[in-house]
Design a protein around this motif. Structure first.
Motif, PDB file in Angstrom:
ATOM      1  N   GLY A 162      38.680  -8.526  12.847  1.00  0.00           N
ATOM      2  CA  GLY A 162      39.129  -9.085  14.202  1.00  0.00           C
ATOM      3  C   GLY A 162      38.862  -7.499  15.281  1.00  0.00           C
ATOM      4  N   PRO A 163      38.979  -7.524  16.145  1.00  0.00           N
ATOM      5  CA  PRO A 163      38.654  -6.496  16.991  1.00  0.00           C
ATOM      6  C   PRO A 163      39.683  -5.537  17.437  1.00  0.00           C
ATOM      7  CG  PRO A 163      39.517  -8.703  18.700  1.00  0.00           C
ATOM      8  CD  PRO A 163      39.531  -9.231  16.754  1.00  0.00           C
ATOM      9  N   GLY A 164      39.211  -4.955  17.603  1.00  0.00           N
ATOM     10  CA  GLY A 164      39.394  -3.291  18.270  1.00  0.00           C
ATOM     11  C   GLY A 164      41.011  -3.730  19.840  1.00  0.00           C
ATOM     12  N   LEU A 165      41.396  -1.953  20.015  1.00  0.00           N
ATOM     13  CA  LEU A 165      41.961  -2.070  21.283  1.00  0.00           C
ATOM     14  C   LEU A 165      41.302  -2.573  22.315  1.00  0.00           C
ATOM     15  CD1 LEU A 165      43.982   0.999  20.635  1.00  0.00           C
ATOM     16  CD2 LEU A 165      44.774  -1.653  20.478  1.00  0.00           C
ATOM     17  N   ASP A 166      39.814  -2.799  22.584  1.00  0.00           N
ATOM     18  CA  ASP A 166      38.497  -2.442  23.010  1.00  0.00           C
ATOM     19  C   ASP A 166      38.137  -4.245  23.418  1.00  0.00           C
ATOM     20  OD1 ASP A 166      37.394  -3.120  21.085  1.00  0.00           O
ATOM     21  OD2 ASP A 166      35.683  -1.135  22.151  1.00  0.00           O
ATOM     22  N   GLY A 167      38.673  -5.130  22.394  1.00  0.00           N
ATOM     23  CA  GLY A 167      38.232  -6.750  22.609  1.00  0.00           C
ATOM     24  C   GLY A 167      37.498  -7.021  22.141  1.00  0.00           C
ATOM     25  N   ARG A 168      36.410  -5.763  21.183  1.00  0.00           N
ATOM     26  CA  ARG A 168      35.076  -5.760  20.803  1.00  0.00           C
ATOM     27  C   ARG A 168      35.329  -5.721  19.114  1.00  0.00           C
ATOM     28  NH1 ARG A 168      31.869  -1.290  22.951  1.00  0.00           N
ATOM     29  NH2 ARG A 168      30.182  -1.787  21.173  1.00  0.00           N
ATOM     30  N   GLN A 169      34.262  -7.325  18.258  1.00  0.00           N
ATOM     31  CA  GLN A 169      34.257  -7.009  17.155  1.00  0.00           C
ATOM     32  C   GLN A 169      33.058  -6.495  16.122  1.00  0.00           C
ATOM     33  OE1 GLN A 169      35.878 -10.792  15.254  1.00  0.00           O
ATOM     34  NE2 GLN A 169      36.441 -11.855  17.001  1.00  0.00           N
ATOM     35  N   ARG A 170      31.959  -6.350  17.323  1.00  0.00           N
ATOM     36  CA  ARG A 170      31.063  -6.102  16.907  1.00  0.00           C
ATOM     37  C   ARG A 170      30.419  -4.623  18.590  1.00  0.00           C
ATOM     38  NH1 ARG A 170      31.827  -8.834  13.988  1.00  0.00           N
ATOM     39  NH2 ARG A 170      30.855 -10.253  12.576  1.00  0.00           N
ATOM     40  N   PRO A 171      29.772  -4.066  17.877  1.00  0.00           N
ATOM     41  CA  PRO A 171      29.249  -2.864  16.220  1.00  0.00           C
ATOM     42  C   PRO A 171      30.374  -3.078  15.338  1.00  0.00           C
ATOM     43  CG  PRO A 171      28.983  -1.418  18.142  1.00  0.00           C
ATOM     44  CD  PRO A 171      29.252  -1.986  18.497  1.00  0.00           C
ATOM     45  N   TYR A 172      30.243  -2.939  14.238  1.00  0.00           N
ATOM     46  CA  TYR A 172      30.798  -3.461  13.076  1.00  0.00           C
ATOM     47  C   TYR A 172      31.879  -1.783  13.123  1.00  0.00           C
ATOM     48  CZ  TYR A 172      30.903  -7.171  10.816  1.00  0.00           C
ATOM     49  OH  TYR A 172      30.427  -8.688   9.956  1.00  0.00           O
TER      50      TYR A 172
END
Length: 283
Positions: free
Chosen positions: A129-139
């Protein structure tokens, strides 16, 4: 046994359950990728006389939406809270990604006395799932320590489930393929449990369809044996990813994932693990 329940909202959503007679042993309860506050499991432990704390460690206010670069300090803060409430001995009971967090916390925080890792991994994995920045990729890594992401194994996105149509999917093969694809990452991503001061109990089903938790448990035990550190593996061939402890409800059906095992196997593995869990927490 009468249990006093306190709902917490800071520094995370949590429930703190305390036997009315008090306790000198605290247990931090960590759910897996469901993200839930595992109130039922915490209550079972509180009814056995332990100060039990279950927290939401992602998906809450100020936290990443997914399991992405979650600070291990999140769990150290929970150890601090249990110590502040009089716990002289602290254990962490985690399942799946929660077991990954529990093991890593014990590696980095010597005040953890016991870890019960249910359906564990022996490796640090990438984000779910996503981080604080809302991104899931790159891993990215699932975890950080003192602001630094831990080395991790990515997932191989070329993997496809074999012959499983549109129903729930067994993703164990995804992890196994990713280990082969990213073999060069395995050494640095290995969880160094030989460095943990804590006693460690590993609970795993051989039929786990989410990831190969029994081979992972055996790898973790082997690392402990190299330094003569205490470790025990409790396993069953007919159990899957979600063992059920005595008094817990049956695991809910999932339309997304196959977890493996049988209902009776999951129940019997939980029963087999229950006394070792209590013994270690009380030692």
């Amino acid at each position: 046994m009468k249990v006093i329940t306190r709902e917490l909202t800071t520094p995370w959503e949590a429930v703190l359950l305390e036997p009315d007679a008090g306790s000198n042993t605290g247990v931090l309860v960590l759910a897996g990728s469901s993200g839930q506050v595992d109130r039922q499991r915490a209550r079972l432990l509180a009814e056995q006389g332990f100060l039990a704390l279950a927290i939401r460690w992602f998906g809450g206010p100020g936290q990443p939406e997914g399991i992405c670069e979650v600070p291990l300090e999140t769990f150290v803060a929970a150890v601090d809270l249990l110590r502040s409430r009089g716990a002289e001995r602290v254990g962490i009971l985690g399942v799946s990604k929660g077991a990954e967090a529990a093991l890593l916390t014990a590696v980095h925080e010597p005040r953890v006395d016991v870890v019960v890792a249910v359906s564990p991994t022996s490796l640090v994995w990438c984000n779910v799932g996503p981080g604080l920045d809302g991104r899931q990729r790159p891993y990215r890594s699932s975890w950080t320590w003192r602001g630094v992401p831990l080395p991790f194994v990515p997932l191989d996105d070329s993997w496809r489930p074999a012959g499983q149509g549109d129903g729930p999917v067994a993703i164990r093969g995804w992890y196994e393929q990713s280990e082969r694809t990213f073999a060069s990452h395995l050494d640095t991503a290995a969880i160094a449990v030989e460095r943990a001061r804590a006693d460690i109990l590993l609970v795993a089903g051989a039929d786990d369809a989410m990831w190969p938790s029994l081979p992972y448990a055996q790898q973790l035990a082997a690392r402990r044996h190299t330094v003569g550190a205490p470790v025990e593996v409790v396993a069953r061939d007919d159990a899957g990813h979600r063992p059920r402890l005595p008094g817990e409800d049956p695991a809910a059906h999932s339309t997304s994932f196959l977890y493996g095992g049988t209902a009776s196997g999951d129940t019997m593995l939980g029963q087999a693990a229950w006394l070792p869990i209590l013994d270690r927490l009380r030692s």
